[in-house]
Every structure is written in C-alpha cells, then in structure tokens.
Design an enzyme around this catalytic site. Structure first.
Site, short mmCIF file in Angstrom:
data_model
loop_
_atom_site.label_atom_id
_atom_site.label_comp_id
_atom_site.label_asym_id
_atom_site.label_seq_id
_atom_site.Cartn_x
_atom_site.Cartn_y
_atom_site.Cartn_z
N HIS A 1 0.74 -1.37 0.09
CA HIS A 1 0.01 -0.19 0.06
C HIS A 1 0.98 1.17 -0.02
CE1 HIS A 1 -4.12 -1.75 1.15
NE2 HIS A 1 -3.16 -2.96 0.78
N ASP B 1 -6.05 5.68 2.57
CA ASP B 1 -6.32 4.13 2.04
C ASP B 1 -7.61 3.65 2.43
OD1 ASP B 1 -5.91 1.23 2.39
OD2 ASP B 1 -3.79 1.71 2.24
N ALA C 1 14.34 -8.36 -4.12
CA ALA C 1 14.99 -8.22 -5.16
C ALA C 1 14.33 -6.78 -5.73
CB ALA C 1 14.41 -9.10 -6.44
N GLN D 1 12.31 -5.84 -7.78
CA GLN D 1 11.30 -6.29 -8.78
C GLN D 1 11.12 -5.90 -10.07
OE1 GLN D 1 8.41 -8.77 -6.71
NE2 GLN D 1 6.79 -7.89 -8.10
N HIS E 1 2.53 -14.62 -6.20
CA HIS E 1 1.24 -14.81 -5.26
C HIS E 1 0.07 -13.89 -5.60
CE1 HIS E 1 2.69 -10.81 -4.26
NE2 HIS E 1 1.84 -10.64 -3.14
N ASN F 1 0.05 -5.17 -6.69
CA ASN F 1 1.16 -4.67 -7.37
C ASN F 1 2.19 -5.41 -8.38
OD1 ASN F 1 1.09 -1.90 -6.10
ND2 ASN F 1 1.03 -3.35 -4.35
N SER F 2 2.17 -6.72 -7.79
CA SER F 2 3.03 -7.70 -8.66
C SER F 2 2.35 -7.86 -10.10
CB SER F 2 3.30 -8.68 -7.95
OG SER F 2 4.28 -8.53 -6.80
N GLU G 1 2.65 -4.97 -12.12
CA GLU G 1 4.34 -4.81 -12.66
C GLU G 1 4.48 -6.02 -13.71
OE1 GLU G 1 6.21 -5.16 -8.86
OE2 GLU G 1 5.34 -3.23 -8.11
C1 UDX Z 1 -0.97 -7.65 -0.52
C2 UDX Z 1 -1.86 -7.86 -1.62
O1 UDX Z 1 -1.88 -8.99 -2.41
C3 UDX Z 1 -2.30 -6.79 -2.52
O2 UDX Z 1 -2.97 -6.88 -3.59
C4 UDX Z 1 -2.80 -5.70 -1.56
O3 UDX Z 1 -3.36 -4.92 -2.29
C5 UDX Z 1 -1.85 -5.52 -0.76
O4 UDX Z 1 -1.14 -6.65 -0.06
P1 UDX Z 1 1.98 -7.73 -1.14
O5 UDX Z 1 2.06 -8.91 -0.72
O6 UDX Z 1 2.57 -6.55 -0.39
O7 UDX Z 1 0.50 -7.08 -1.05
O8 UDX Z 1 2.18 -7.96 -2.63
P2 UDX Z 1 2.14 -7.02 -3.95
O9 UDX Z 1 0.76 -6.19 -4.05
O10 UDX Z 1 2.26 -7.67 -5.08
O11 UDX Z 1 3.24 -5.86 -3.40
C6 UDX Z 1 4.57 -6.42 -3.32
C7 UDX Z 1 5.45 -5.22 -3.89
O12 UDX Z 1 6.78 -5.45 -3.18
C8 UDX Z 1 5.49 -5.05 -5.25
O13 UDX Z 1 5.57 -3.57 -5.63
C9 UDX Z 1 6.84 -5.53 -5.56
O14 UDX Z 1 7.52 -4.92 -6.69
C10 UDX Z 1 7.67 -5.52 -4.45
N1 UDX Z 1 8.70 -6.19 -4.29
C11 UDX Z 1 8.56 -7.66 -3.95
C12 UDX Z 1 10.06 -5.92 -4.50
O15 UDX Z 1 10.45 -4.89 -4.81
N2 UDX Z 1 11.13 -7.09 -4.22
C13 UDX Z 1 10.89 -8.20 -3.91
O16 UDX Z 1 11.62 -8.99 -3.65
C14 UDX Z 1 9.54 -8.51 -3.63
#
Ligand code: UDX
Length: 487
Positions: A20, A125, A363, A365, A380, A384-385, A388
């Site tokens: 977030h 939020d 990483a 990412q 997962h 955000n993933s 991206e």
């Molecule tokens: C969770 C939910 O799944 C998401 O949809 C919700 O809105 C917020 O909580 P999270 O587990 O943090 O989120 O996953 P994600 O939303 O994908 O965010 C992870 C972030 O961490 C991404 O921006 C990704 O780029 C970053 N990341 C992850 C890194 O920069 N490096 C890593 O090694 C792993």
C-alpha cells in the site's frame, strides 16, 4: 481585491504495509509533479526502514511542497508486522491500533493545529475508514484509494448480496462450481476464486461477516471519490459495475508506470529511481540475470506478506529444480514459518540450485521483471506484482495466498489469459508441470495476450490515454475542492 487562491494541500494516509505504501508514494509524487502541496503520513517504523533502504529523502527533497509526517503505528516494537499466518487478525489489530494513535494527530492536522498548512483534501487508504469520520466532522473532502484490484473491490462489495442469496457459506465440495449471484462474474468466478476470508464460514459466522461488510462498505461509500490503481482497457466491465454504486471513480494506473512516464517527460533530469522498499534490495541478481539467455529465467516472489510452511517451501523448491529452468527466487527473511529447515536438504536440490538458481532476500522487482532474461513470473498474485508483470509483459504462474489474490489469479488466467492459475495446489509434480507450461508449452499463446494488454497499459498512461486524462481530471477536481473550502 480578489482573493488569491492558494495551492491545494493533500494529506495522504496509507495503510502502513509494503503493497500500500508503494502505490500511495507513487501517487504522492505524481501530485507533487502537478505542483500540489502534499503531506504523507508515515509510521515511525516504516519511515525508519524507508530511510535506511531507499533514496526516499532525496527523492522527495526536490519537491518544496512535500513533507513527511510521522505517526506511531501503535504496535509493540517486537511485533513482526508481516509474515503472519492470519493476516486478517493482524490487519484488524493494525487498523485498530493505528486508529488509536493516528486519529488524534489526524484531527489536529485537519483542523490546522499542528502548524502545517490547511489540508484541503484527504486521500486515505480504503482500509483506514476511521479517517472518513474525522474528515467529515471537520468538513475536509475525502478520496479513498483502494490499493487492491478493482475486480476484488467489486467482489467485496458483493459479499452482503452473496450471503443474503445463500452463496456464502459454501461447502468444500462446491469449490469448483460457479458463484451464481456474483453480478458480472457469474460465468467464470468459482467459489474457490472468492476472497480467501469467504472460506470456512458457517451460518452464524456469516452473520458477523454480513454485519462487518455492511458497516465497512457504508463507511467506504462516505468518501467523495475513489482512486483505483488500474486502467480502463483492463477492467472496463468491472469499473462500470463499481461506477453503478460509487459516484466518482478515477482509474490512474498502473501508477508505477504512470509516474515513470511523467518523470521522463520532465525537461530536468529528475532521477527516476522511485523505489519504496521496506527491505534492503540485493542488486547482485541483476548481474546473475545478465549471464542468462533471453526469456530463460523464472522469477519467483510471493510478495511482502505471504508465508510458507516448510513443506510448501520444499514442494516449490523441488518443482523448480526438476523443471530444469533457471530460477531467481526471493526468500524474504520472514517468508518461512519457523526459521531453518529441520531435515537436511536433498543433494539434488542443492546441486540443481547451484547450477540454475539464484536466491535473494529482496529483489529490485521492477528491474528484474523488465530484464530480457525473465520469461515467466511465479507470483502470489498481489495486485502490485500483477500490474508490474503486465507492464513488463511477463506471463504469470499464480499461486494466490490470501485476500484479493484469489480473485486476481482467476482474472489473470480466465479473463485476461495472461497466466496460469495454480490456486490451492502445492505439489512438486504440478509445480514442475506448470512451470514447463508457462515457459514452453503455453508460452506463445500467453505471450500474445500479454503483449496486447501490456501495450494497452502503456497507452493508458501516455499523453491522451485514459489514466493520463483521469489524472488531469483528478487534479482539476482537487483544485475545485480547495477553492470551495476557501468560502
Ligand atoms: C498484498 C496484496 O496481495 C495486494 O494485492 C494488496 O493490495 C496489498 O497487500 P503484497 O504481498 O505486498 O500485497 O504484494 P504486492 O501487492 O504484489 O506488492 C509487493 C510489492 O513489493 C511490489 O511492488 C513488488 O515490486 C515489491 N517487491 C516484492 C520487491 O520490490 N522486491 C521483492 O523482492 C518482492
């Protein structure tokens, strides 16, 4: 003399977790680039981590109208804050404690007794619904940013209807049947794809859920408008459904790409390293990727909150090694329940990892996904993933963990057809087979759909695109709110 209108001042208050903070900081920077004053409310804990692990201070120091304000999150110092199995319990605790410590400060900031400029718009939020009540009392307009996917937001809005229609609770045997009363999604959404907290309910717990959701949805709808991190071409039908219940919705995403585009348009050479990592990034994986052939590596990351049992870790590990593909795997320090593996790791796994694997704690990412060596993303399905991966044009193999991720992975596989869904299965032979499907057997068809959607994402944030235009509209509306507040 005519009154000189002052610059709007936006206060941004995110839920203090990685998934977030990142999109809300991106939004904050976009507002700064539009010359608005912005105050960003960070928790003490996260501010310390951001300052240690990123260039956050230099990144925002170039905007004279920007300040960070700090609030304690109210949790004990030793609280893990991530990687806990029952996130729902932890998230309720987090919101509750944050309300206790944050509400008095928020009230003071909104009435102007902290010395900061008058706040003319509050962007919260969607989870921080206590802020709605404070803002409404002091008549500051609120825009709610829902950081998870709109396809999830719509499912969430439908939960009271699903309970009333008897779709929830459902039995384990019904997991693969379609959910009958889910408007707009009844041709593809199965019980298995509903948000994770819809599982394991009974008639009496459903009444609690109904009560909770009716309250939450009502509080959410008190916001003047919603900001969503998506783009019209991706979720047009879902956005229409949401718009039928919410007055104003701005889709501005993918925000990370939107920000990058705006920074690239500036004549000055603003640094466009907009990282917001709470963990220290290990850059060594980039030189490892540099040595690998095009599209030959599977990137594996389960985001910031997922946790794995030791058995699950072994199944993924064996599946990855047996697939014979190169893999770059993020093993976050708090990813595995318990610390070390109990049994010695089999030699073939150690050897396969030495030959074809690279393990890191965290990483870069976005840089990884954009690398020419990456051919697929075992994810997962965090929102955000997912975005991206779309921007980078990398097809996904989804293993959703909780909350919105069950819905997201269904849209990825069945609606957008840009990935495969391995939901609820964690078995080495399936992992191996599905990695081979992702990287070889189904590679071309997935890549074709992904290329189209990826292009639409880039068009939406470029000049004249939907997210670009919606952002301009948001700025106009925030300016109008600020003028109204002067009278
Ligand atoms: C969770 C939910 O799944 C998401 O949809 C919700 O809105 C917020 O909580 P999270 O587990 O943090 O989120 O996953 P994600 O939303 O994908 O965010 C992870 C972030 O961490 C991404 O921006 C990704 O780029 C970053 N990341 C992850 C890194 O920069 N490096 C890593 O090694 C792993």
């Amino acid at each position: 003399m005519e009154h000189q209108s002052s610059t709007p001042h936006v206060l941004i208050f995110p839920l203090p977790i990685q998934g977030h903070i990142t999109p809300m900081l991106n939004l904050a920077e976009l507002l700064c680039l539009a010359n608005l004053k912005v105050t960003f409310l960070n928790t003490t804990q996260n501010h310390k981590l951001l300052t240690r692990n990123t260039n956050i201070e230099a990144r925002f120091a170039r905007y004279p109208g920007f300040v960070f304000s700090i609030v304690p999150d109210g949790l004990a110092d030793e609280h893990p804050r991530a990687g806990v199995s029952k996130f729902k319990d932890w998230s309720s605790e987090l919101v509750e404690k944050l309300a206790l410590s944050g509400e008095p400060l928020l009230r003071e900031m909104l009435v102007g007794s902290t010395g900061i400029d008058k706040v003319t718009c509050l962007i919260i939020d969607g989870w921080i619904s206590f802020a709605n009540e404070v803002a409404n009392e002091v008549e500051v307009p609120v825009i709610a940013f829902r950081c998870s996917s709109p396809c999830y937001m719509w499912t969430y809005f439908c939960i009271p209807k699903l309970i009333q229609a008897g779709d929830i609770p459902f039995k384990d045997e019904a997991m693969d049947e379609l959910v009958k009363s889910s408007p707009g999604m009844d041709s593809f959404l199965r019980y298995r794809d509903l948000p994770s907290f819809c599982r394991n309910q009974d008639t009496s717990s459903c009444q609690d859920l109904l009560h909770l959701f009716n309250g939450e949805i009502q509080r959410n709808k008190q916001a003047h408008a919603f900001i969503l991190n998506t783009f019209e071409d991706l979720e047009d039908p879902t956005l229409s459904l949401i718009r039928s219940e919410c007055s104003k919705v701005y889709s501005l995403g993918p925000l990370h790409a939107h920000l990058k585009y705006k920074l690239s348009q500036k004549e000055t050479t603003l640094c466009n390293n907009s990282s917001s990592n709470l963990w220290e990034v290990d850059q060594s994986c980039i030189s490892w990727l540099d040595q690998k052939p095009n599209k030959s590596v599977v990137y594996v990351s389960f985001g910031s909150l997922t946790i794995l049992t030791k058995d699950q870790l072994r199944e993924f590990w064996a599946g990855l090694v047996h697939s014979k593909k190169y893999f770059l795997w993020v093993i976050r320090p708090n990813l595995i329940i318990g610390s070390e593996l109990d049994n010695p790791t089999p030699d073939d796994l150690l050897e396969g990892t030495k030959k074809r694997g690279c393990l890191v704690k965290w990483a870069p990412q976005q840089e990884v996904l954009a690398h020419r060596a990456i051919g697929g993303f075992l994810t997962h399905s965090g929102w955000n993933s997912t975005l991206e991966s779309i921007v980078a044009g990398v097809p996904m193999l989804c293993w959703p963990y909780f909350a919105d991720q069950q819905v997201n992975s269904r849209f990825v596989s069945e609606v957008w057809r840009i990935g495969l869904d391995m939901k609820d299965v964690c078995d080495r032979t399936i992992v191996e087979k599905m990695i081979n499907d992702l990287m070889d057997v189904k590679k071309d068809e997935l890549q074709r759909s992904m290329d189209k959607i990826s292009q639409l994402a880039k068009t939406s944030i470029s000049e004249g695109g939907s997210s670009y235009s919606n952002f301009n509209q948001l700025i106009e509306d925030i300016k109008a709110m600020s003028k109204k507040g002067e009278h």
